[in-house]
Design a protein around this motif. Sequence first.
Motif, PDB file in Angstrom:
ATOM      1  N   ALA A 507       0.826  -1.205   0.000  1.00 59.95           N
ATOM      2  CA  ALA A 507       0.000   0.000   0.000  1.00 59.95           C
ATOM      3  C   ALA A 507       0.861   1.256   0.000  1.00 59.95           C
ATOM      4  O   ALA A 507       0.554   2.236  -0.700  1.00 59.95           O
ATOM      5  N   ILE A 508       1.950   1.252   0.755  1.00 59.47           N
ATOM      6  CA  ILE A 508       2.844   2.420   0.782  1.00 59.47           C
ATOM      7  C   ILE A 508       3.434   2.675  -0.599  1.00 59.47           C
ATOM      8  O   ILE A 508       3.472   3.809  -1.094  1.00 59.47           O
ATOM      9  N   GLY A 509       3.906   1.597  -1.254  1.00 55.85           N
ATOM     10  CA  GLY A 509       4.471   1.755  -2.592  1.00 55.85           C
ATOM     11  C   GLY A 509       3.446   2.223  -3.596  1.00 55.85           C
ATOM     12  O   GLY A 509       3.723   3.094  -4.442  1.00 55.85           O
ATOM     13  N   ALA A 510       2.211   1.665  -3.542  1.00 50.89           N
ATOM     14  CA  ALA A 510       1.166   2.044  -4.491  1.00 50.89           C
ATOM     15  C   ALA A 510       0.771   3.502  -4.318  1.00 50.89           C
ATOM     16  O   ALA A 510       0.660   4.256  -5.296  1.00 50.89           O
ATOM     17  N   VAL A 511       0.570   3.928  -3.077  1.00 51.20           N
ATOM     18  CA  VAL A 511       0.174   5.317  -2.826  1.00 51.20           C
ATOM     19  C   VAL A 511       1.296   6.276  -3.209  1.00 51.20           C
ATOM     20  O   VAL A 511       1.054   7.343  -3.806  1.00 51.20           O
ATOM     21  N   GLY A 512       2.529   5.899  -2.906  1.00 52.52           N
ATOM     22  CA  GLY A 512       3.649   6.772  -3.250  1.00 52.52           C
ATOM     23  C   GLY A 512       3.782   6.983  -4.747  1.00 52.52           C
ATOM     24  O   GLY A 512       3.930   8.116  -5.218  1.00 52.52           O
ATOM     25  N   ILE A 513       3.740   5.900  -5.521  1.00 53.60           N
ATOM     26  CA  ILE A 513       3.840   6.025  -6.985  1.00 53.60           C
ATOM     27  C   ILE A 513       2.636   6.770  -7.545  1.00 53.60           C
ATOM     28  O   ILE A 513       2.767   7.572  -8.482  1.00 53.60           O
ATOM     29  N   PHE A 514       1.455   6.532  -6.965  1.00 48.19           N
ATOM     30  CA  PHE A 514       0.256   7.225  -7.449  1.00 48.19           C
ATOM     31  C   PHE A 514       0.406   8.736  -7.291  1.00 48.19           C
ATOM     32  O   PHE A 514       0.142   9.496  -8.230  1.00 48.19           O
ATOM     33  N   LEU A 515       0.828   9.168  -6.101  1.00 47.15           N
ATOM     34  CA  LEU A 515       0.982  10.602  -5.875  1.00 47.15           C
ATOM     35  C   LEU A 515       2.091  11.193  -6.737  1.00 47.15           C
ATOM     36  O   LEU A 515       1.944  12.296  -7.286  1.00 47.15           O
ATOM     37  N   LEU A 516       3.202  10.470  -6.867  1.00 48.54           N
ATOM     38  CA  LEU A 516       4.317  10.968  -7.666  1.00 48.54           C
ATOM     39  C   LEU A 516       3.923  11.128  -9.123  1.00 48.54           C
ATOM     40  O   LEU A 516       4.163  12.178  -9.746  1.00 48.54           O
ATOM     41  N   MET A 517       3.291  10.105  -9.678  1.00 51.66           N
ATOM     42  CA  MET A 517       2.919  10.161 -11.090  1.00 51.66           C
ATOM     43  C   MET A 517       1.757  11.137 -11.311  1.00 51.66           C
ATOM     44  O   MET A 517       1.693  11.816 -12.345  1.00 51.66           O
ATOM     45  N   PHE A 518       0.852  11.227 -10.349  1.00 51.17           N
ATOM     46  CA  PHE A 518      -0.271  12.160 -10.453  1.00 51.17           C
ATOM     47  C   PHE A 518       0.230  13.592 -10.559  1.00 51.17           C
ATOM     48  O   PHE A 518      -0.267  14.384 -11.370  1.00 51.17           O
ATOM     49  N   ASN A 519       1.228  13.938  -9.726  1.00 48.50           N
ATOM     50  CA  ASN A 519       1.778  15.289  -9.758  1.00 48.50           C
ATOM     51  C   ASN A 519       2.660  15.510 -10.980  1.00 48.50           C
ATOM     52  O   ASN A 519       2.688  16.607 -11.547  1.00 48.50           O
ATOM     53  N   THR A 520       3.400  14.476 -11.373  1.00 41.73           N
ATOM     54  CA  THR A 520       4.274  14.622 -12.542  1.00 41.73           C
ATOM     55  C   THR A 520       3.472  14.907 -13.803  1.00 41.73           C
ATOM     56  O   THR A 520       3.846  15.751 -14.627  1.00 41.73           O
ATOM     57  N   LEU A 521       2.355  14.197 -13.964  1.00 42.61           N
ATOM     58  CA  LEU A 521       1.519  14.382 -15.150  1.00 42.61           C
ATOM     59  C   LEU A 521       0.546  15.549 -15.007  1.00 42.61           C
ATOM     60  O   LEU A 521      -0.205  15.836 -15.949  1.00 42.61           O
ATOM     61  N   ASN A 522       0.515  16.190 -13.825  1.00 42.35           N
ATOM     62  CA  ASN A 522      -0.367  17.329 -13.580  1.00 42.35           C
ATOM     63  C   ASN A 522      -1.828  16.966 -13.852  1.00 42.35           C
ATOM     64  O   ASN A 522      -2.587  17.711 -14.474  1.00 42.35           O
ATOM     65  N   LEU A 523      -2.216  15.801 -13.346  1.00 38.97           N
ATOM     66  CA  LEU A 523      -3.586  15.350 -13.569  1.00 38.97           C
ATOM     67  C   LEU A 523      -4.598  16.148 -12.771  1.00 38.97           C
ATOM     68  O   LEU A 523      -5.788  16.161 -13.115  1.00 38.97           O
TER      69      LEU A 523
END
Length: 737
Positions: A507-523
């Motif tokens: 869960a920590i890895g999934a949430v971390g990648i989700f937030l990182l990629m969400f901000n990177t792509l400016n979704l």
Amino acid sequence: MSEKQKNTPQEETRSALSRLVVVLAVAIGLIIYSYGWTVTEIDLSEPQEEQRQENVTRALRELLSPRLFQQEREVIEYDAPFLMDCTTGDAPQQAERNGSETIVIIEPACSDANEPITVQIINGTAGADARLRWIPPAEDGEDPRARPLEIIETEREDLVLDGSGGFTGSIEVPRIRRGEGQIHTLRVLVAIPAGQIEFSETALIVIDRMLQTIFMALVATTVAIPIASLISFFAAQNLMRRVRLTVGSMMMAVILFAVGIWLGSNFVSILGEWGLLVGQGDLFAPIGALVAFAIPIAVLVSVGWILARLQSVTDDSNSSAMQLLNTVITVSAVIFLLGAIGGLGTLGGEQITALGDSLRPAESDSIATGLQDAFGFSIWTIGNLLMILSEMVALFIRPITGVLTGFALASVGASILGNGLRRIRGVPSHVLAGIMGAIAGAILLVFLARIALWASLLGILPVLISSIIGGQVLSLIWKRLTRRRGEVGEIIVITNTQRAIEWVVFAIGAVGIFLLMFNTLNLGRTLVDGTLPPQTTVSLFGIDLGMTNYVFTAMLYGAILAGIGTAITGLQGTFPLGTLLYNTSRTSLNAVRSIEPLIMGLVFVIWVGIGPFAGVLALTLHSIAALGKLYSEQIENIDAGPIEALESTGANQLQTIIYAVVPQIIPPYIAFTMYRWDINVRMSTIIGFVGGGGIGLLLQQQINLLRYRDAGVAVLAIAVVVSVLDYASAYIRERVL
């Protein structure tokens, strides 16, 4: 000592707490339920309003009095004079009661406007319908004006004469501009039945639309059956949970599948287009097509030669070459035959429709010509069906070819290279797995990112998949660092605490990648504005890669995450393919099933226009999701004994499904299919309200025009058809089961 005396203080305390919890639960439930009544705005005062009661009574009365039949009538007019304003002259003389002659008498024969008068009809036809018309005097040589009036006592415009042919009722004298002191006429129109009773025009239209509705449901159900049946096997957990591949075989299959789709849709599809031309009778088409088809054949043979050379670690290279050759021949033959069948459908459909048109007479004024017209129309429909199916083949020949080529290339490639990949051990296994995983992850994320470009909400899709991969990668790293490696044959027990910790790490890895990629792509901005990501292209070393920054970023995340994950597991690690297929299938079915057919019908009406085609598409899509769920749950409930017996004999997955699963699911599949047809008939009624064709569209028009008697015919037809289908389904289930 009694039982009560044996209870300890602790037990009595627990009992009291239990009763208190029950009381609190009931109180909370009552509050929630009361809140539900409040937010649903239940108000019993409005239904008690007199006008609403009158309206609903009229609507229900007319719905329960459907206009099923009609009869021609002869209309006879009877007039009675009336003086407006008695102060201007003497009242006109009324007709005298004379034997059996039908007369109309007004009492009084003069009155002011808005005053009640009594109308009496004498010696009319018993049971005949009548209507009152107030005819004011003509002005300036113009035709008299007419206006119907309501009877005060019955509140109906149409009257029914009693058993003696009489009627007595009161009306209100209308106020006519400049009508004072002039003679007006009260005209009674009596309709006398003069023909045979026959189906009304409304009933005939309803029958036609009901047949259209039945066949809409039939087409949607039959088209959904094979697709839902196929998906149901992937959505059955008891079949998929045991399907596992090595990481090397899985990554190779993904890469080769993508390559196969590109080759098939761009090159091998030429073979299908050639088949279309040959089927349509173009005998010169093969000459140019053979030259063009030499390109994909050469590409396939080259890929096969490379794969065969890579399999040099095995001893049977000849069998690999034969397998490749058989696959190429089979796929080529299937694609060519599919195109040829489509071409023959076009050619034959044109001939058959022309034959059907020639058989239909110009006029169907007798039983013989009517039968001939029906036969010609039947022939025409067959030809039209062939033309539609051939048009579908021509429309989908490229994607079908791409998928077939992808599956064939992935299957033969994984088979040829499987033994070689399984023999690679140690560091090379992890390095090669990382490279293949990076390529496969990049392909997967590029595919998802291109889908996400269609709408802003779909932009979450590649982020979500990347977060799952990221969580799995972190979980794999944690397992490598914490789990003890046992000796050969030693059983390592994983405790529940370890599993819980691994889930937390995931869960920590999934949430971390989700937030990182969400901000990177400016979704965040994309979702707020409801717009697609910026369509700026990416250049690398001055070379335009032909993809947007959004797709390129998603591709990098997929390559990095998948590459790390596969590098950790190595080529020999197991990949839960069955679990992936199960979760994907279930999620897709739930997503489609959650969308109401009414919304689907509205979207398809925008796409293909108002009519039954939009309704068929909406019903088909929803039927696939609903039947897929029902079918898969039935597979999960089958007896596992036959499956285990076949697996013990060495049967593969396909043989197990054919001989152990299919015989157990045929009867319930038939029952579910009939039930779905019943649902589609009823559902098509609602879809018709948004223009999806069928009887629903007619019912909406009748209700909007307040023609409740006509709407009653449609409601009655729906009830009859649903009942017939229910009894037919019960009979078929009884015979089959």
